[in-house]
Design an enzyme around this catalytic site. Structure first.
Site, PDB file in Angstrom:
ATOM      1  N   GLY A 149       0.812  -1.219   0.000  1.00  0.00           N
ATOM      2  CA  GLY A 149       0.000   0.000   0.000  1.00  0.00           C
ATOM      3  C   GLY A 149       0.842   1.265   0.000  1.00  0.00           C
ATOM      4  O   GLY A 149       0.521   2.236  -0.697  1.00  0.00           O
TER       5      GLY A 149
ATOM      6  N   SER B 257      -3.693  -3.276  -0.539  1.00  0.00           N
ATOM      7  CA  SER B 257      -2.589  -4.071  -0.025  1.00  0.00           C
ATOM      8  C   SER B 257      -3.112  -5.414   0.477  1.00  0.00           C
ATOM      9  O   SER B 257      -4.140  -5.478   1.147  1.00  0.00           O
ATOM     10  CB  SER B 257      -1.910  -3.305   1.120  1.00  0.00           C
ATOM     11  OG  SER B 257      -0.827  -4.039   1.613  1.00  0.00           O
TER      12      SER B 257
ATOM     13  N   CYS C 232       1.977   2.426  12.920  1.00  0.00           N
ATOM     14  CA  CYS C 232       3.135   3.132  12.376  1.00  0.00           C
ATOM     15  C   CYS C 232       3.616   4.225  13.310  1.00  0.00           C
ATOM     16  O   CYS C 232       4.759   4.649  13.235  1.00  0.00           O
ATOM     17  CB  CYS C 232       2.783   3.746  11.038  1.00  0.00           C
ATOM     18  SG  CYS C 232       1.782   2.663  10.052  1.00  0.00           S
TER      19      CYS C 232
HETATM   20  C1  LIG Z   1      -1.542  -0.269   6.106  1.00  0.00           C
HETATM   21  C2  LIG Z   1      -1.932   0.928   5.350  1.00  0.00           C
HETATM   22  C3  LIG Z   1      -1.100   1.455   4.354  1.00  0.00           C
HETATM   23  C4  LIG Z   1       0.260   0.877   4.051  1.00  0.00           C
HETATM   24  O1  LIG Z   1       0.171  -0.370   3.413  1.00  0.00           O
HETATM   25  P1  LIG Z   1       1.459  -1.347   3.403  1.00  0.00           P
HETATM   26  O2  LIG Z   1       1.052  -2.465   2.496  1.00  0.00           O
HETATM   27  O3  LIG Z   1       1.675  -1.784   4.807  1.00  0.00           O
HETATM   28  O4  LIG Z   1       2.589  -0.562   2.852  1.00  0.00           O
HETATM   29  C5  LIG Z   1      -1.538   2.552   3.660  1.00  0.00           C
HETATM   30  N1  LIG Z   1      -2.729   3.101   3.906  1.00  0.00           N
HETATM   31  C6  LIG Z   1      -3.564   2.621   4.849  1.00  0.00           C
HETATM   32  C7  LIG Z   1      -4.891   3.263   5.055  1.00  0.00           C
HETATM   33  C8  LIG Z   1      -3.199   1.522   5.604  1.00  0.00           C
HETATM   34  O5  LIG Z   1      -4.008   1.068   6.547  1.00  0.00           O
END
Ligand SMILES: *Cc1c(COP(=O)(O)O)cnc(C)c1O
Length: 403
Positions: free
Chosen positions: A72, A200, A326
């Protein structure tokens, strides 16, 4: 050691056994490079093509509009940076919201340093942006609107259809970070006028390290990774065949079970919310009550520090989170909770519980019992809480004297 109660499905999910099973042969048997000429390679290419079809169908897109990424964060970075670069002749203004994931917000800050101007829309106390404010923010030099489908901390689902309509009416590109929504709620990119969408796999019972960016045909967009000709020359690198196969399997499973899962999880979610509100004093639900992801519960408990709560829950085998995964580790309160108007102190005492397909009512009951005990214990050690109760009692006494 007690059995683990996993209530952090917004941070990541358990890979479904069917997904693991679908992936295994692509490690051991069909390990060819999808770009090779021989049959072993062709088998990998076939798997990637089939997976792309499944994923495209899941959002009503064409297969040629799906670009696989490493997750993501990469999809968000790509959408924003490449759209900014491709359309900078038209203008340098981008609109987003204050509650985006850091993958979007930090990319916006980066773009600000290279000459773009960003409008960060406010949200109301439930976390919703206002479509009117969005429309007023659009200028002749606006090239992109990026508003998330659903928020990862408080679960609020944004008015995506209205945002899409406004973006289309003003001929501005619309990107949405749908990482939390994809696989949880139905998404149709045509109906919603979405031009770019990030998703993702590891947030919907697929493997980690694989995601996609949907880019509508006709949208000018630059390559993100330069190198080989993979992903129609837009994103170089040997295909992550196992990840792609796993992602498609997870998509297939979640699309097939979506209706039933939404009903089940919404029921469990509202049961958990009702119990906490009734049984834990001075608690506050964060996010919208109904325009909300079926699996998201987020509360603030006054006079409590989120980190201590998490540690004590962990000692009972319960996985939860405070703010977003995060940002944990930093002492700053969540930008999302501040944006919905919470005071710093209250924002520190937040708890996010996110359910998954395997979550049971018994697990939620155990969690509420543990939570009641821990909150009582922590408040018992809090001088702020002691003062608060003293003041409250003396106020009550004064009132009864007056009568
Ligand atoms: C987890 C998340 C991401 C990041 O996705 P990854 O695959 O972990 O890099 C981005 N946006 C939102 C809303 C998320 O919950």
């Amino acid at each position: 050691m007690k059995k683990t109660i996993y209530l952090d499905n917004a941070a990541t999910t358990k890979t479904a056994p069917e997904v693991v099973e679908a992936m295994l042969p692509y490690f051991t048997e069909f390990y060819g490079n999808a770009s090779s000429i021989y049959r072993l390679g062709a088998q990998s290419l076939q798997a990637v093509t089939a997976a792309r079809d499944v994923i495209a169908a899941s959002i009503g897109a064409d297969s040629s509009e799906i670009y696989f990424t490493a997750g993501g964060s990469e999809a968000d970075n790509w959408a924003l940076k490449a759209a900014a670069e491709a359309y900078r002749q038209k203008g340098r203004h981008i609109i987003t919201s204050k509650i985006e994931h850091h993958a979007v917000l930090h990319t916006c800050e980066y773009l600000e340093k290279s000459g773009f101007e960003i409008t960060y829309l406010d949200v109301d106390e439930c976390g919703l942006i206002s479509p009117e404010e969005l429309e007023e923010a659009i200028r002749p030099d606006t090239i992109l609107i990026s508003v998330m489908f659903a928020n990862n901390e408080i679960g609020t689902i944004e008015p995506i259809e209205e945002i899409g309509r406004i973006a289309r009416a003003h001929s501005v590109l619309f990107h949405t970070d749908a990482v939390q929504a994809y696989g949880q709620v139905p998404i149709d990119v045509d109906k919603l006028n979405i031009d770019m969408l990030s998703a993702s796999a590891h947030k919907m019972n697929g493997p980690k390290g694989i995601g996609f960016l949907y880019i509508r045909k006709g949208v000018k967009i630059r390559s993100f990774v330069h190198g080989g000709a993979q992903e129609r020359k837009r994103r170089a690198g040997t295909e992550n065949v196992t990840g792609i196969v796993g992602f498609a399997k997870a998509a297939e499973l979640s699309m097939a079970s979506m209706e039933e899962r939404i009903e089940r999880e919404t029921g469990l979610r509202d049961y958990l919310i009702a119990r906490i509100e009734k049984e834990i004093p001075f608690s506050r639900l964060n996010g919208h009550r109904t325009l909300r992801l079926p699996n998201n519960v987020n509360f603030c408990f006054r006079f409590i520090e989120g980190e201590s709560l998490l540690i004590k829950l962990d000692m009972q085998g319960i996985c939860a989170s405070s703010g977003s995964a995060c940002t944990s580790g930093s002492l700053d309160p969540s930008h999302v909770l501040l944006a919905i108007g919470l005071e710093h102190e209250i924002a520190h005492g937040s708890l996010r519980l996110t359910l998954g397909p395997e979550t049971t009512k018994e697990e939620l009951d155990q969690t509420v019992e543990a939570l009641k005990e821990i909150v009582k214990q922590l408040r018992g050690m809090s001088p702020l809480y002691e003062d608060f109760i003293k003041n409250k009692n003396s106020e009550l006494q004064e009132e009864s004297h007056v009568q």
